[in-house]
Design a protein around this motif. Structure first.
Motif, mmCIF file in Angstrom:
data_model
loop_
_atom_site.group_PDB
_atom_site.id
_atom_site.type_symbol
_atom_site.label_atom_id
_atom_site.label_comp_id
_atom_site.label_asym_id
_atom_site.label_seq_id
_atom_site.Cartn_x
_atom_site.Cartn_y
_atom_site.Cartn_z
ATOM 1 N N PRO A 192 0.838 -1.202 0.000
ATOM 2 C CA PRO A 192 0.000 0.000 0.000
ATOM 3 C C PRO A 192 0.878 1.259 0.000
ATOM 4 N N GLU A 193 0.406 2.284 -0.708
ATOM 5 C CA GLU A 193 1.210 3.490 -0.882
ATOM 6 C C GLU A 193 1.697 4.067 0.451
ATOM 7 N N ALA A 194 0.817 4.029 1.471
ATOM 8 C CA ALA A 194 1.162 4.616 2.771
ATOM 9 C C ALA A 194 2.313 3.882 3.456
ATOM 10 N N LYS A 198 7.890 3.149 4.778
ATOM 11 C CA LYS A 198 8.101 2.521 6.096
ATOM 12 C C LYS A 198 8.629 1.097 6.012
ATOM 13 N N VAL A 199 8.332 0.386 4.894
ATOM 14 C CA VAL A 199 8.790 -1.008 4.813
ATOM 15 C C VAL A 199 10.324 -1.127 4.868
ATOM 16 N N PHE A 200 11.025 0.002 4.639
ATOM 17 C CA PHE A 200 12.489 -0.047 4.716
ATOM 18 C C PHE A 200 13.002 0.213 6.137
ATOM 19 N N ALA A 236 10.096 1.638 -3.115
ATOM 20 C CA ALA A 236 9.070 0.676 -3.526
ATOM 21 C C ALA A 236 8.064 1.369 -4.425
ATOM 22 N N GLU A 237 7.669 0.662 -5.493
ATOM 23 C CA GLU A 237 6.678 1.200 -6.435
ATOM 24 C C GLU A 237 5.665 0.103 -6.756
ATOM 25 N N SER A 238 4.728 0.442 -7.642
ATOM 26 C CA SER A 238 3.819 -0.590 -8.147
ATOM 27 C C SER A 238 4.607 -1.510 -9.063
ATOM 28 N N GLY A 239 4.175 -2.775 -9.117
ATOM 29 C CA GLY A 239 4.948 -3.758 -9.876
ATOM 30 C C GLY A 239 4.475 -3.951 -11.294
ATOM 31 N N THR A 245 4.452 -5.525 -6.668
ATOM 32 C CA THR A 245 5.468 -4.654 -6.081
ATOM 33 C C THR A 245 6.678 -4.580 -6.997
ATOM 34 N N ALA A 246 7.258 -3.405 -7.095
ATOM 35 C CA ALA A 246 8.570 -3.289 -7.733
ATOM 36 C C ALA A 246 9.481 -2.573 -6.752
ATOM 37 N N ILE A 247 10.613 -3.164 -6.454
ATOM 38 C CA ILE A 247 11.606 -2.483 -5.633
ATOM 39 C C ILE A 247 12.675 -1.974 -6.594
#
Ligand code: ADP
Length: 266
Positions: A192-194, A198-200, A236-239, A245-247
């Protein structure tokens, strides 16, 4: 009076420093337990490879061809070396106060680094197809190949963990004039965009992520630490096709200037 005011000020300062001491102690405790859980999570895979190879060597002993025996011994050596480097770097990274990694920089080929990570990830899952596209214009890089291999392995591991069996994973790398970008994209539920920044952070996990997937929330934090130690960035972006997911990793290319061909006749 002035003395009263001074006493209050001193009391406040003491309180603030007590809180700070407690905060540092809590943080140290948090790091310690996170390190322990990360070790058990991230070390299990190579350990299983080592134990499997050692057990085959013992069980099949005479029945093994010299080639098979060599391959098994090589697996043990490779995985043990990775464990050694990984533990060392993890300890470096969590060392209180410094928080820095010291990469061992050498010339390395991005295709080899990515290929090695894909091979390791393939040992964990056979249910995804991984497609790799590397721009042939990308020169040799000045990087720590073991650490960067760990980054791609973590990203592929996540892509496998968080996207359905049979779906595609794509790794592609492009060269721009002063940097390269490498992307690992999947067709899973996406982030999710929000939560994409934070995932990092250490220990952060997206709450609605399938709880089946074991994890500590350290994989991407380690990736960020390693990429930033190379002067790069990660996001992180949309995949694939706007889903998943695209990192995306961006690494500067100082290496290009250093290997510029000598002027003719020099
Ligand atoms: P872990 O996977 O151990 O939980 P990470 O730091 O690797 O820790 O990832 C942090 C969180 O980011 C994961 O818990 C998950 O919620 C989310 N995440 C990471 N990669 C993906 C992905 N490819 N697809 C969906 N969610 C992801």
């Amino acid at each position: 009076t002035l003395a009263d005011q001074a006493a209050v000020a001193i009391e406040r300062t003491t309180l603030v420093s007590d809180i700070e001491t407690a905060r540092v102690a809590t943080e140290r405790e948090r790091l310690r337990s996170a390190l322990l859980s990360s070790l058990s999570h991230d070390l299990r895979t190579p350990l299983v490879s080592i134990m499997g190879a050692a057990s085959s060597l013992i069980t099949y002993d005479e029945a093994l061809s010299p080639d098979n025996r060599h391959e098994l011994a090589q697996t043990i050596q490779d995985e043990a070396e990775r464990l050694n480097r990984f533990v060392q770097n993890l300890l470096d990274m969590t060392r209180l106060g410094s928080g820095t990694l010291k990469p061992r920089i050498d010339w390395a080929d991005l295709g080899d680094i990515v290929g090695g990570a894909v091979e390791r990830a393939a040992r964990l899952t056979r249910s995804h197809t991984v497609k790799v596209e590397i721009d042939p214009e990308i020169p040799l890089l000045c990087v720590d190949a073991v650490l960067l291999g760990q980054v791609f392995f973590n990203l592929l591991d996540n892509a496998c963990k968080y996207s359905g069996p049979g779906t595609a994973i794509k790794v592609w790398a492009k060269k721009a004039h002063d940097h390269i970008s490498v992307e690992v994209a999947d067709q899973g539920p996406g982030i999710p965009e929000a939560d994409r920044e934070k995932v990092f952070d250490m220990f952060y996990r997206v709450s609605q992520t399938d709880s089946q997937a074991a994890g500590t929330g350290l994989g991407l934090a380690i990736c960020r630490g390693i990429v930033e130690a190379h002067g790069g960035s990660i996001r992180a972006e949309s995949g694939l096709h706007g889903a998943g997911t695209a990192i995306v990793i961006r690494l500067p290319l100082p290496a290009v200037a250093q290997v510029a061909p000598e002027p003719e006749g020099a």
